[in-house]
Structure formats: structure tokens, C-alpha cells
Enzyme design. Structure first.
Site, PDB file in Angstrom:
ATOM      1  N   SER A  47       0.610  -1.467   0.100  1.00 20.61           N
ATOM      2  CA  SER A  47      -0.175  -0.308   0.012  1.00 20.61           C
ATOM      3  C   SER A  47       0.499   1.514  -0.086  1.00 20.61           C
ATOM      4  CB  SER A  47      -0.589  -0.070   1.029  1.00 20.61           C
ATOM      5  OG  SER A  47       0.030  -0.304   2.233  1.00 20.61           O
ATOM      6  N   ASP A 310      -0.855   8.954   7.929  1.00 27.26           N
ATOM      7  CA  ASP A 310      -1.891   7.866   8.781  1.00 27.26           C
ATOM      8  C   ASP A 310      -1.297   7.375   9.631  1.00 27.26           C
ATOM      9  OD1 ASP A 310      -1.336   6.212   7.195  1.00 27.26           O
ATOM     10  OD2 ASP A 310      -3.251   5.731   5.827  1.00 27.26           O
ATOM     11  N   HIS A 313       1.579   4.839   6.387  1.00 27.84           N
ATOM     12  CA  HIS A 313       2.233   5.404   5.332  1.00 27.84           C
ATOM     13  C   HIS A 313       2.529   7.407   4.950  1.00 27.84           C
ATOM     14  CE1 HIS A 313      -1.226   2.874   4.428  1.00 27.84           C
ATOM     15  NE2 HIS A 313      -0.572   2.289   3.861  1.00 27.84           N
TER      16      HIS A 313
END
Ligand code: NAG
Ligand code: NAG
Ligand code: NAG
Ligand code: NAG
Ligand code: NAG
Length: 350
Positions: A47, A310, A313
Site C-alpha cells: 500500500s 496516517d 503511510h
């Protein structure tokens, strides 16, 4: 008629010293090689480099995407990711995120459509584009983080590294067998500097305030990854494989944030609670209960000076910083710039 006033010999020597100079300047840090013409970039990753896969499964809430896209676009950031900056303009974003099985499907379906003709045929990549494309990889963080969130000990996660790496090598070989030739491989970042680790696991801290043993696991992972790339160069003789030390660039943001215009690198920009502004039960885009009432968990005031978005990330600002550093080749082995990653190394050891 007057002949030229500068003797030919002087021109030649001037020319030669210019060549030499330009050689020297372009040799450092990147090598004096031609830019590659990549018709596409296929990005395999987790991600941290994901530009879309999650969008189809899990719509992300605001404020994801607020900085650049002004709406959530399936990227786990406030904006663009490292790969977005590296690729720059001119590449089809359609290819920017892909995993092995999806790639296999894309490749076979697109060849089928091309051969059958019709209006979509011209939009599909040519077989030759697959071999000329650049294949980028950004792995490790999710594999390791998953182990920690499953309550595995540092030693257990550390012990899982060889399996993760051999799975990675096997994937590279499969993608090579499908025609891929140019590989750009990011090592994993300092996972012990992430709020999600810092807030959830007690650990001894290093000079930057990061969890020491967790970073040691990332370093062990990177050591094994680097060894794997050395082996892959032997096993895949036609491949150009560039290993990129993203860890060092990311770590500099935690060690000397002010030097690069950042602040509070260990604190999540979008989050709520505690020293690291992170609590998995009130995550970015969700809600938190404060004094009996619900509040929205949104972005910090200025994400452009923050490193962590967050808890897991990186921000768009950090991604831009990282991509500027690594695109030059200064952190690559062999020392190839992003645009030169099609060149096969002729170095001993590589
Ligand atoms: C394939 O590559 C050629 C140039 O090499 C380019 O013009 C074309 O747009 C590419 N097609 C796709 C679908 O990427
Ligand atoms: C990990 O441990 C925590 C605290 O002991 C517990 O709340 C959580 O459910 C555990 N997670 C898993 C995946 O076992
Ligand atoms: C991880 O494993 C390697 C190899 O077994 C070992 O050298 C290293 O000290 C371990 N690191 C941690 C943090 O356990
Ligand atoms: C996270 O938030 C929950 C719910 O508000 C709270 O019970 C818990 O103590 C918090 N955890 C930490 C580590 O602060
Ligand atoms: C919650 O209540 C405490 C005690 O009354 C107060 O100090 C604190 O500022 C309040 N927090 C918020 C976010 O309103």
C-alpha cells in the site's frame, strides 16, 4: 581566403577536455548512460506504492487524497506516492499498480484483444512494450507490519524474512519469464519509525526516537533483499536489476527533519490520540470519542511539512522528497538513475 584562426589540434583538444569534463560530471552520482524509453511502468508493491488496487475493494474516506487530488482516490496518502513522482508525466497511470496475478491477466487479455483487433486493440500494450517496460517493486513494510500486528515477536518476524525474500525472488523470476527485463527494486523503510509501531509496541528507542529492534528487522530484510538481487542477476542474465536504498533516504527524514524542512516526523498527521497522534481505534477518516462526544479524525494543519500521513503511510511531501533523492541514482546499486534502469550492469559483484 583566410583559413580558420584556431588550429585544428586545439579544437580537438578542447573538444576532448569537454568530453572528459562532461563525463566526470555525469558519472557522479549517476552513470553516463542514455535514458531508457520505457513505454510503461508496472508497479508491484504494497500500500506504500499502491496507486489503485485498494480503490476497487475499499473506498478510502476523506481526508485521504486531500493535498493533490482534493478527494480520496484509493491512495493511502494525502496525495501522490513515490512512484507517481518517479514516473512523472507521460506514462499511463493504468499500469502504475499491479500485482503478479493481475499482471498475468492483463498481459494475456491485452494480447488476446490486440490479436482480435477492434477498437480496443490499439489501446492495448504491444508485446514488445512488456519487455521494454520498467518493473518497479516496493515491498517489505506490509509483510513485516502484518507479522507485528498478528502479535508475532520481533524474533519471529525476523525469522520470517528468508521466506518473504524467496517468495519475492520467485515472483521476479516469473515476471522475467513473461518478458520483463528492467527491474527497479526499493528496499523497505525504517518500520520502527512508524506511529503504528511506536504507539502499539513498547521498545527501546534509537537516537531518532524510532523503535530500535523493529528497524533492525527492516535492516535484516534489506540485507537479504540485496543478497537476493545479486543472485537474481546471476540467474536472470538478460535482466537489468537496480536495488534502491530507500531506507536511508526515509531514515534521514526521522534523523534530521529540520534540515529538510519537515517537523514531527514520528507523529501521524491524520490521526488521534497519544504521543504519536495514532490509535487504531480512531484512525484517519474515522471518528474518536472525546469527552463523550464524537469527533471526526482529520488531517493536521500543514501536511506539507509532515512525514507521516496516517500512522503507516508517508505524506505526499515525504514521497516527493524521497523520489527526488532516489531518482538520481545516488542511492542505487548499481548507481543508475531511474531513467537509466534499463542498462544491464557490467560490474563485478552485480
Ligand atoms: C507501446 O510503445 C510505443 C512506443 O514504443 C508507444 O507509442 C505506445 O503508446 C505503447 N503502447 C501502450 C499501450 O503502452
Ligand atoms: C494481539 O494482542 C492484543 C493485546 O494482547 C490483542 O488485543 C489482539 O487481539 C491480538 N491480536 C491478534 C491478531 O492476535
Ligand atoms: C535477525 O536475524 C539475523 C539472522 O539470523 C540476525 O543476525 C539478527 O541479529 C536478527 N535481528 C533481530 C532484530 O532479531
Ligand atoms: C485507543 O482508543 C481507545 C478508545 O478510545 C482507548 O480505549 C485506548 O486506550 C486507546 N489506546 C491507546 C494506546 O491510547
Ligand atoms: C476533555 O475534557 C477535559 C477535562 O474537562 C479537558 O481538559 C479537555 O480539554 C477536553 N478535551 C477536548 C478535546 O475537548
Amino acid at each position: 581566403m583566410d583559413s580558420p584562426t584556431i588550429p585544428i589540434k586545439a579544437i580537438v583538444s578542447l573538444f576532448c577536455s569537454c568530453m572528459l569534463l562532461s563525463h566526470i560530471t555525469t558519472l557522479s552520482p549517476a552513470l553516463a548512460l542514455e535514458d531508457c524509453e520505457f513505454p510503461a511502468i508496472f508497479n508491484f508493491g504494497d500500500s506504500n506504492s499502491d496507486t489503485g488496487a485498494y480503490a476497487s475493494f475499499l473506498p478510502l474516506p476523506p481526508p485521504y487524497g486531500e493535498t493533490y487530488f482534493h478527494m480520496p482516490v484509493g491512495r493511502f496518502s494525502d496525495g501522490r506516492l513515490i512512484i507517481d513522482f518517479l514516473a512523472g508525466g507521460g506514462f499511463s497511470p493504468f499500469y502504475l499498480n499491479i500485482q503478479y496475478m493481475q499482471f498475468l491477466q492483463l498481459k494475456s487479455i491485452s494480447q488476446l484483444i490486440r490479436h482480435q483487433g477492434g477498437i480496443f486493440a490499439s489501446l492495448m500494450p504491444k508485446e514488445s512494450n512488456f519487455s521494454k517496460a520498467l518493473y518497479t517493486f516496493d515491498i517489505g513494510q506490509n509483510d513485516l507490519a502484518e507479522g507485528f500486528s498478528d502479535n508475532l515477536t520481533v524474533q519471529q518476524v525476523n525469522a520470517s524474512v528468508p521466506d518473504i525474500i524467496s517468495g519475492f525472488s520467485a515472483n521476479i523470476k516469473k515476471i522475467y519469464d513473461l518478458g520483463a527485463r528492467s527491474f527497479w527494486i526499493h528496499n523497505t523503510g525504517p518500520i520502527g519509525c512508524l506511529p503504528t509501531i511506536l504507539a502499539n509496541f513498547p521498545a527501546q528507542k534509537d537516537e531518532a526516537g524510532c523503535a530500535k529492534s523493529y528497524n533492525e528487522v527492516a535492516q535484516h530484510f534489506n540485507q537479504k533483499l540485496k543478497e537476493a538481487t545479486v543472485q537474481l542477476r546471476k540467474d536472470l542474465p538478460l535482466a537489468a536489476i537496480t536495488y534502491v536504498d530507500v531506507y536511508s533516504v526515509k531514515y534521514s527524514l526521522f534523523k534530521e527533519p529540520q534540515k529538510y524542512g519537515f517537523e514531527l516526523p514520528l507523529v501521524a498527521c491524520c490521526g488521534y490520540g497519544g504521543k504519536y497522534n495514532y490509535n487504531s481505534s480512531s484512525s484517519c477518516g474515522g471518528t474518536a470519542r472525546v469527552n463523550g462526544s464524537q469527533i471526526f479524525v482529520g488531517s493536521c494543519k500543514d501536511p506539507s511539512v509532515r512525514v507521516n500521513w496516517d500512522g503507516t503511510h508517508y505524506t505526499e511531501a515525504a514521497a516527493k522528497f524521497i523520489s527526488d533523492k532516489i531518482s538520481t541514482g545516488a542511492f542505487s546499486d548499481p548507481p543508475l538513475a531511474f531513467k537509466q534502469a534499463c542498462h544491464k550492469s557490467t560490474w563485478p559483484n552485480n
